[in-house]
Structures are given as structure tokens and as C-alpha cells.
Design an enzyme around this catalytic site. Sequence first.
Site, PDB file in Angstrom:
ATOM      1  CD  GLU A  49      -2.569  -1.250   2.675  1.00 46.42           C
ATOM      2  OE1 GLU A  49      -2.854  -0.298   3.198  1.00 46.42           O
ATOM      3  OE2 GLU A  49      -2.953  -2.267   3.044  1.00 46.42           O
ATOM      4  CB  CYS A 104      -4.291  -6.126   4.746  1.00 45.18           C
ATOM      5  SG  CYS A 104      -4.102  -4.677   5.464  1.00 45.18           S
ATOM      6  CG  HIS A 142      -5.691  -9.121   7.779  1.00 41.28           C
ATOM      7  ND1 HIS A 142      -4.344  -8.787   7.944  1.00 41.28           N
ATOM      8  CD2 HIS A 142      -6.386  -8.035   7.803  1.00 41.28           C
ATOM      9  CE1 HIS A 142      -4.452  -7.391   7.635  1.00 41.28           C
ATOM     10  NE2 HIS A 142      -5.780  -6.902   8.042  1.00 41.28           N
TER      11      HIS A 142
END
Length: 416
Positions: A88, A120, A247
Site C-alpha cells: 500500500e 492487506c 489477518h
Amino acid sequence: MSTTDTPGAYGIEALNVWCGLARLSAADLFAGRGLDPDRIDNLMMSERSIGLPIEDPVTNAVNAARPIVDALTPEERDRIELVVTSTESGVDYSKSLTSYVHKHLGLNRHCRLLEVKQACFGATAAVQTALGYLASGISPGAKALVIATDVAVVDEKAEYSEPAAGHGAAAVLLSDRPRVLTMDLGAFGNYSYETLDSARPSPRFDIADVDRSLFAYLDCLKNSYADYASRVTDVDFTRDFDHLVMHTPFAGLVRAGHRKMMREQGAAGATVDADFARRVAPSLVYPGTVGNLCSGSVYLALASLLDSGVVTSPRRVGLFSYGSGCSSEFFSGIVDEQSAAAVAELGIGKHLEARARITFEEYLAVLEHNLECLVPVENRTVDPEPWEPLLARAGDRPEILTFTGVRDYHRQYAWR
């Protein structure tokens, strides 16, 4: 539980993470920003990694991947045919981070180089795409290197997101010698749709809708697993995964996701808590000291599991990768004691412990420069001298790549 038959084993051959040179305690950041201390337990974090101005997405990627590449023989290194960075934190609208990474890792020129972006989730998308290429058999013995790398550009305006922000990179080498994780090829589930739960509209800051992000994460976990279950015969969430790796923007969200999934299976109370402690908690140790590593987060959590000491025999791991915007995947694979040994060789825990502890005031001084890290400029010099006292507090470390500035829009680096 059964999966689609595959002609051979493919997966992660090597895994390493680099989480910068410094760290700040979550308590100090809460106190410095005047945040409600009663909410710190929701994060389930003790500290977060802090990048220094001599670090950027390129140095993070190279410093994560170099130990993996250096451990290969020249012949093995030359079989790396695909190099992908997921970030990112891009530094150019055209030129990929990967071009810099490829150069400073000294890889051969017969490679495909690209950079991918999907918040992500980008790294997992790249991993699955690369595994499809390897498993196709069109280039027997080939390897792929996928590196998730990011820097934090958040300040007090981010409020409670600031203590959860991470810094660093996770590198995974993929091949037909899956020492770390043997993927269950064909066993996966996806769930994606458009939403604006968080984004980075500028190289100087992020935006986030906390409630929308929480909903999207939980919604994607439920529905990506449902898609997985539609592809895999007789799978049971509570029975068939010895460990769960998710995550981890912050560990409290992982706990909420696990609780939701368990309750939907009919479990409650002490049963849910005991299951969390057994199957999930070992993966949260490293994220709790680093923060959100963006698309590297799920691989940092996998390293945490493998370094925890609980994997002493073959175990199936369920993994969940989520990226804002949003896209997600639930997938699975097998780890064993050799997986733990392979990760232990890279000394991730030792690296994390060696990071320099800094004060809130030192953090503010660093942050002023870090917020300019991704801003495109024609020329810039990064002077390491002001940060020497912090570097001196960092423990024993190997030679690392550092960011030295920009010349005619070309980013400059040096080993130190």
C-alpha cells in the site's frame, strides 16, 4: 475432510519477516496521545514497530528477503522466475518497488517483476497466483518470491488506529519444496465486494471507517469460509483445523472473528475461550509486538505460530487473509516440526527483541520525517546522523539496506 488431488506438493519453502529497527510501547503511545487507557486491552498489543527515516518499503522488502535469498545456492537462486511485491506504500505510479528489490537482492535478470495492490489482501492474491504458475508444471523446479512490504503514515488524526499501525515486510519463497507450509491446492474460498472501510488516498495519510471495517472483516471471514466449505468435502471449522492464522490488524479483531465463527458452530462461553487459547493465540504473539503488517500480517502470524513451540507434528492450519476495499480468502495447508525448524533458522524472535525501544518524544521526531517517506520529490537527502543514537540502541543486527534519498526522482540506497 478431503481436497482436490494434486500432482505434487507446492507451498512456502521459506518465510522471513523484517519489522524495522525501533519499537514503541502501546501504553506510551496511548498516554502520549491522551487516548482512553481502558481501550488498550481491546487491541491486545504490547508495542508496535516504528520505522526510522532511513527505512522505506524497498529497504523493508530487501531486509526481509535477503536472508532467504542468501541461504540458496547459486543454482537455486537462479530458479526464482517471478518476484512480486505487495504494498500500500508505492513510491511511483509506474515504476514498481520490485525493480529496486530485484536489484538489491542481486537476482538474475530472467525474472518477471511486478507490484500488486489490494490493501492487506495483495500478498495472498500474489501467493495464490504464483502457486498456480508453479503447479502448472510449465517450468519445472521454478521458484517465486512474494514480499509484502509497507510503512505507516498515520498520526494523531488516526486516533485508535495509530497504536495498531505496523511497519515492515514479510517475504515468502514459493516452490515445490514446501518446507514451511504445504498448501492444500484447490482448497480455498473467496469473498470480495466494493466498500470504503479504509484507504490511503494520499502518500501522507490513511483514512478509516472503523465500524465499516469491522463489519467487512467479519462478513468476509464468514463468507470466504463458506465458499471454502463449498469446495472442500466434509469440512468442519471446529474439527479440521488444528490451528487458525488470520489477518491481524490487531489481535482483538481476530478474537472477535474467532468468537463469531465458533458461535455459529454452536459453541459458547468457556469452550470458545479454550479454543481461542489453543488454536489462535500462538499466532498472535508477533503481531502483538509489531502491529498491522498489512498484507504481510497473515504471514507474520504464521511465523508466530511456528515459533511458538506448539507445532511438533503434522497439523492443518486454516488461514484467513483480508484486505480493505475489499477482498478476502480462506485457505489451508499443512505444517509440521520441520516447518517450525525452518522458520527458527531465521531468528525472527531475536530480530524483534533487538529493536531499539524509543520514547514517545523520540517517536514524534521520527514521525515528522516518516510522513514524507512516500511523497514524490525530485531530489531529497536522508541524513542518517540524527538517528545514530537510536541505531546504537538497536541490538546486534546484520548488514541492512538503508534509504539515503532521491536524485532526479530516482530513489537511492546503501548498505550499512
